[in-house]
Design an enzyme around this catalytic site. Structure first.
Site, PDB file in Angstrom:
ATOM      1  N   HIS A 177       0.834  -1.205   0.000  1.00 16.52           N
ATOM      2  CA  HIS A 177       0.000   0.000   0.000  1.00 16.52           C
ATOM      3  C   HIS A 177       0.873   1.262   0.000  1.00 16.52           C
ATOM      4  CE1 HIS A 177      -3.686   2.330   1.177  1.00 16.52           C
ATOM      5  NE2 HIS A 177      -2.774   3.124   1.714  1.00 16.52           N
ATOM      6  N   GLU A 178       1.797   1.309   0.949  1.00 15.95           N
ATOM      7  CA  GLU A 178       2.643   2.508   1.046  1.00 15.95           C
ATOM      8  C   GLU A 178       3.564   2.618  -0.177  1.00 15.95           C
ATOM      9  OE1 GLU A 178       1.793   4.643   3.197  1.00 15.95           O
ATOM     10  OE2 GLU A 178       0.556   3.328   4.434  1.00 15.95           O
ATOM     11  N   HIS A 231       1.733   4.431  -2.832  1.00 18.00           N
ATOM     12  CA  HIS A 231       1.785   5.889  -2.633  1.00 18.00           C
ATOM     13  C   HIS A 231       3.140   6.434  -3.098  1.00 18.00           C
ATOM     14  CE1 HIS A 231      -1.936   6.772  -0.557  1.00 18.00           C
ATOM     15  NE2 HIS A 231      -1.711   5.894   0.407  1.00 18.00           N
ATOM     16  N   GLU A 249      -4.833   7.479  -3.174  1.00 20.84           N
ATOM     17  CA  GLU A 249      -5.311   6.226  -2.587  1.00 20.84           C
ATOM     18  C   GLU A 249      -5.597   5.189  -3.681  1.00 20.84           C
ATOM     19  OE1 GLU A 249      -5.820   4.531   1.236  1.00 20.84           O
ATOM     20  OE2 GLU A 249      -5.038   6.498   0.623  1.00 20.84           O
TER      21      GLU A 249
END
Lengths: 502, 502
Positions: A266-267, A270, A296
């Protein structure tokens, strides 16, 4: 001075503001990773001093004059050019910063600092009343904030605009009114089917091995370690100090294999968004992402659309089994795939699966809108939360700590933020359909561990633009339509029909 | 405005300057510990922007006016009071900052950045000529710098004053002319005796165990982990972001037990100095140390006067043997003590023992003074280096990389810095005699692992004052005399007479 000179001066002012913002971001990163406890008070002073200098420079009359001088000039250029967009986005930020009074900013900082402490206490002691007066004060401040932007179409618009520039509450409610009944219906269908087993995710998993496997995965998907690093933290986040230094953080749990692994992806999603910006965006307000929602979309794409897909584990699962043989040798890839995609209504947003996540968001958004419209009093918020929770997710929180008090956002004054999370899911699915169309053998590539074409597509279509376009504008350019919930529902239905046999 | 109002305003300006300086220090810490390589360019911009804002604030006319207004007021207060000293030190900094032109600062930054790169290349390729034109430019800039401070007693004074406020070259040369022949004579006496064995220090030592042992030692001597942390770096340093956050760094070598252990104690000594400041010094220019030399007295005291003492190892050696049994089981404490105190003329300053270290410094200082006086051309520097090296240390460097090119300082424009290292040794020994007088059973306490009284003494006598006093003033107040080489010679002679039987 000629326009070129004005432009040069504007860039120079913006570059220094960016330097200070990047410096402040490093102070924040350090605070959440390595700072010893004794540093807290001075770190507050340091961040406040930087924030004040940044604000003073953002609203300077020189900035205003440069924008006035440059607007006629850039209006003759390509509307999508760097220069035009730079002036446009700088004007948008300038207008926002100058409308809000310094008194309001100071009061907001003071009130949210106290509210954050009160929220922590309220949550720990399961007592909403500790937090209630603070939230009432925040709500009052947010009402005063939106008045700086009057006239507006809807009282929630100026809040939404902080996180999704240009987007209106009417667009948001149209999207979510269409989506909600479909998500609720899907959830009911899933609940009628036999549940899948994910108990193997909660055996004991060595933390260092989890860390190493996460690093291996994101390295394979194209994470650029020369311009990034990963550190441990309590609440994972991504932060940027410019195009050459974008950092991620993760949290490891010895009894939750999914937490660090999907959190890391997820990170990384980003970070790859920021790292994929064109170099001339660096040290300008165009560096970063189009909005929190578009950001997101990138993180949840890597986490869910890829990271929780079957082809992805066809590639990675044999090695994961090698790393954790005693925990996974008896778990087939099919069982693993089902386990990481288990759907179950649960109390806590950040632990929610893909099928229920948006419902957590919609409930928060509806409550925020009611609060801002004056149709709901803070005193009645816990009951309203529980009622909606039962309606959307079929369960009632046993207490406020696991209900209305679970998120930090409101204590920090962040009303209008939650919708971005759900928008990210929708945008991700829209891009997913587009990309599968553009790269017909994408699933096969993922199965073979080939992620470069996917990342290249994202860079070219999304990442390179940074914050040049507003979110709706960007999605319209890419997909031909605005943010649309249909692809997400198609994605969910297809995925869970195979997993749950519906 | 009343004086109290002016004072409040001055403190407020200084606090913000401190916030910015602490922020810049964090950027520097990060650059040398965790920053990915891609961050280099932007980090340079960030530091430059902060430096420029700090400078602008330091030389602001408001600052000058406040000092003018406050000086008559504080002249009526206790001359040692916080307020008087704050105004005095701020005036000193203000005078320095305002004399130097912005053009000079910009050119110096540019030239030293290029010189640093050229020095790295020259050292790697053992070719002084790569560095020579850069050093000539730096020397020219340093000549222009000292002219900002004309008239001066000696051309080296304004440089020395950067690192040792208030100290004169005449004082320095008087100290070192007295010391040098004594150190050279001692070295010759030692060289005539059988050499001690330190080969056991170069077995293979597990790095994590070295790290853990270092942590154990500094924890025991009173290091405050709530306000500090330790990280790994290439060139160890200590840095401060205020009274609550002072960090050390260390470097581990698997084949050099002494490097990390004594390096960790050295940096902990620096950190404990800053951590021992009175709380009202924080966020003012009085936070920190009296000078580089006084700072070095603290680091070298813990590293050498304690860390290389026999009683210290009476306490710690049994545990060190437990940690590294295969390497140390056959090494008696006497052999260990002798090994860590081995004296041998060597080429590299940072690896020098206590008996030779100051000679490395004196040679650099003499060369710097000759360069500044115009009695030595940069072109002749390597030969002058080698000649003096032979005279002082009895060996001639085989090449410039291990000779004149070994230190980074000159490439960064830091002329006048080296003497502080030697002054630190002298001041440390002066304080050592004083403490042993004040705490008669100090050696016994060390043997029992009791360091609290020692640290309490340092806090009360040295640390709490921060930068309130100039170095000579501080030493005079404490010892009744100025910086004096006699205690250091007494210390060396006593120590080595037992180790080498002279």
């Amino acid at each position: 001075m000629q326009p070129e000179g004005h432009l040069q001066r504007l860039k120079s002012l913006l570059a220094e503001i960016a330097d200070l913002s990047y410096a402040a971001a490093l102070l924040g990163w350090d605070q959440r990773t390595y700072m010893p406890p004794g540093g807290t008070q001075n770190r507050g002073y340091q961040l406040a001093t930087l924030a004040q200098i940044i604000h003073t420079r953002q609203v300077s009359s020189e900035m205003g004059n440069l924008l006035d001088d440059l607007e006629p000039f850039v209006s003759q250029l390509d509307p999508d050019s760097f220069e035009t967009r730079l002036v446009k986005v700088t004007r948008r930020n300038y207008e926002k910063e100058t409308r809000v009074t310094a008194e309001w900013v100071a009061e907001f900082a003071m009130v949210t600092t106290a509210a954050y402490d009160a929220w922590g206490k309220a949550r720990a002691e399961n007592n909403f009343h500790f937090f209630q007066p603070h939230l009432e004060h925040i709500l009052d401040l947010r009402h005063r904030y939106v008045e700086f932007f009057a006239p507006y179409e809807h009282v929630y618009d100026p809040l939404l605009d902080i996180f999704e520039p240009g987007m209106k509450t009417s667009e948001l409610t149209a999207i979510f009114s269409a989506l909600r009944p479909q998500q609720v219906a899907l959830l009911k269908k899933i609940a009628d089917r036999p549940q899948v087993d994910d108990s193997f995710l909660h055996h004991i998993y060595d933390e260092q091995k989890q860390w190493d496997f996460g690093v291996e995965v994101i390295t394979k998907i194209g994470f650029d370690w020369k311009r990034s690093r990963q550190d441990k933290t309590l609440h994972p986040f991504t932060t940027s100090f410019g195009l050459g230094d974008v950092r991620i953080t993760t949290r490891l749990s010895p009894t939750d294999l999914a937490s660090a692994l999907f959190g890391t992806m997820h990170e990384a999603g980003h970070a790859m968004y920021n790292l994929g910006g064109e170099s001339l965006l660096d040290r300008t307000p165009l560096f970063g992402g189009a909005s929190h929602g578009v950001h997101e979309s990138q993180s949840r794409m890597w986490e869910n659309l890829i990271g929780r897909s079957y082809p992805f584990w066809q590639y990675f699962y044999p090695h994961l089994q090698e790393v954790f043989p005693s925990q996974l040798d008896n778990v087939s890839i099919d069982s693993f795939y089902k386990g990481i995609n288990k759907v179950q209504s649960s109390l806590i947003r950040v632990e929610a699966d893909e099928a229920t996540y948006n419902l957590h968001i919609m409930l928060r958004m509806e409550l925020e809108i009611s609060l801002m419209e004056g149709n709901l009093a803070v005193n009645d918020l816990p009951e309203a939360w529980n009622t909606l929770f039962q309606e959307y997710l079929g369960i009632t929180p046993p207490d406020n700590s696991n209900g209305v008090l679970q998120d930090v956002h409101w204590s920090r004054g962040l009303l209008g933020y939650f919708p971005s999370y759900a928008l990210g899911n929708l945008i991700g699915a829209q891009l997913w359909e587009l990309i599968n169309n553009d790269i017909p053998d994408l699933q096969e590539q993922i199965r073979l561990g080939e992620f470069a074409p996917w990342l290249a597509w994202l860079r070219e279509k999304v990442h390179c633009h940074g914050a040049k376009f507003e979110p709706q504008e960007l999605i319209q350019r890419l997909t031909g339509s605005k943010i649309d919930p249909a692809p997400y529902m198609r994605y969910l239905e297809q995925k869970y029909s195979s997993i749950y046999g519906i």
